[in-house]
Structures are given as structure tokens and as C-alpha cells.
Design a protein around this motif. Structure first.
Motif, short mmCIF file in Angstrom:
data_model
loop_
_atom_site.label_atom_id
_atom_site.label_comp_id
_atom_site.label_asym_id
_atom_site.label_seq_id
_atom_site.Cartn_x
_atom_site.Cartn_y
_atom_site.Cartn_z
N ASN A 32 0.82 -1.21 0.00
CA ASN A 32 0.00 0.00 0.00
C ASN A 32 0.86 1.26 0.00
O ASN A 32 0.53 2.24 -0.68
CB ASN A 32 -0.94 0.01 1.21
N ALA A 33 1.94 1.26 0.75
CA ALA A 33 2.81 2.43 0.78
C ALA A 33 3.44 2.70 -0.58
O ALA A 33 3.51 3.84 -1.03
CB ALA A 33 3.90 2.24 1.84
N ILE A 34 3.87 1.65 -1.26
CA ILE A 34 4.51 1.82 -2.56
C ILE A 34 3.49 2.30 -3.59
O ILE A 34 3.77 3.23 -4.37
CB ILE A 34 5.17 0.50 -3.00
N THR A 35 2.30 1.72 -3.61
CA THR A 35 1.30 2.15 -4.59
C THR A 35 0.82 3.57 -4.31
O THR A 35 0.62 4.35 -5.25
CB THR A 35 0.10 1.19 -4.63
N GLU A 36 0.65 3.93 -3.05
CA GLU A 36 0.25 5.30 -2.71
C GLU A 36 1.33 6.30 -3.12
O GLU A 36 1.03 7.39 -3.59
CB GLU A 36 -0.05 5.43 -1.22
N LYS A 37 2.60 5.94 -2.94
CA LYS A 37 3.68 6.85 -3.33
C LYS A 37 3.70 7.03 -4.84
O LYS A 37 3.89 8.15 -5.33
CB LYS A 37 5.02 6.32 -2.85
N ARG A 38 3.49 5.96 -5.59
CA ARG A 38 3.44 6.09 -7.05
C ARG A 38 2.29 6.98 -7.48
O ARG A 38 2.44 7.83 -8.36
CB ARG A 38 3.31 4.72 -7.70
N ASP A 39 1.12 6.79 -6.88
CA ASP A 39 -0.03 7.62 -7.22
C ASP A 39 0.24 9.09 -6.87
O ASP A 39 -0.08 9.99 -7.65
CB ASP A 39 -1.28 7.14 -6.48
N GLN A 43 0.43 12.21 -9.57
CA GLN A 43 -0.48 13.34 -9.48
C GLN A 43 0.26 14.66 -9.30
O GLN A 43 -0.22 15.70 -9.73
CB GLN A 43 -1.45 13.15 -8.32
N ASN A 44 1.41 14.62 -8.69
CA ASN A 44 2.15 15.85 -8.40
C ASN A 44 3.34 16.07 -9.31
O ASN A 44 4.20 16.89 -9.00
CB ASN A 44 2.61 15.85 -6.94
N ALA A 45 3.39 15.37 -10.42
CA ALA A 45 4.47 15.59 -11.38
C ALA A 45 4.22 16.92 -12.07
O ALA A 45 3.16 17.17 -12.62
CB ALA A 45 4.52 14.46 -12.39
#
Length: 69
Positions: A32-39, A43-45
Motif C-alpha cells: 500500500n505504501a509503494i502504490t500510494e507513493k506512485r499515485d 499526481q504531483n508531477a
């Protein structure tokens, strides 16, 4: 001379179950931490700003020191 049947220790089975459950929880947290960080990163790129693009172009257009102009 016959040995009595060996009784299984139920504590060992419960200990294995607890260890497996804890490992699954830890793996879920990491996933969950890895997928949330990717999301979050997607979104903030931010696109490069005009000033940074201009600065990059200015450094490319400038000749290196020591070369004839």
C-alpha cells in the motif's frame, strides 16, 4: 515395548499461524505504501517551468570556456 503415539503440539501450529499473519500484514503495508507513493508522484508531477527551460537552453548555447568564439 511399543511407544505411545506422539501427541502433536498445538502451540507450534498457532505460532506458525501468527507468524504468517504478521508477515502478511507487513507485506500489505509495504504494498500500500509503494502504490500510494506512485499515485502521489504521478499526481504531483510538474511540467518544467519556462525559466528552467530557458536556463537549460542558455547553457547549451554558450560555448565552453577556452574555445574560440
Amino acid at each position: 515395548m511399543n511407544k505411545p503415539p506422539h501427541k502433536k503440539n498445538p502451540t507450534f501450529g498457532i505460532a506458525v499461524f501468527i507468524v504468517v499473519a504478521v508477515l502478511l500484514v507487513i507485506a500489505t503495508l509495504f504494498y500500500n505504501a509503494i502504490t500510494e507513493k506512485r499515485d502521489f508522484d504521478n499526481q504531483n508531477a510538474t511540467a518544467p517551468s519556462i525559466s528552467s527551460t530557458a536556463a537549460a537552453a542558455a547553457t547549451v548555447a554558450r560555448p565552453a570556456s577556452g574555445q574560440a568564439q
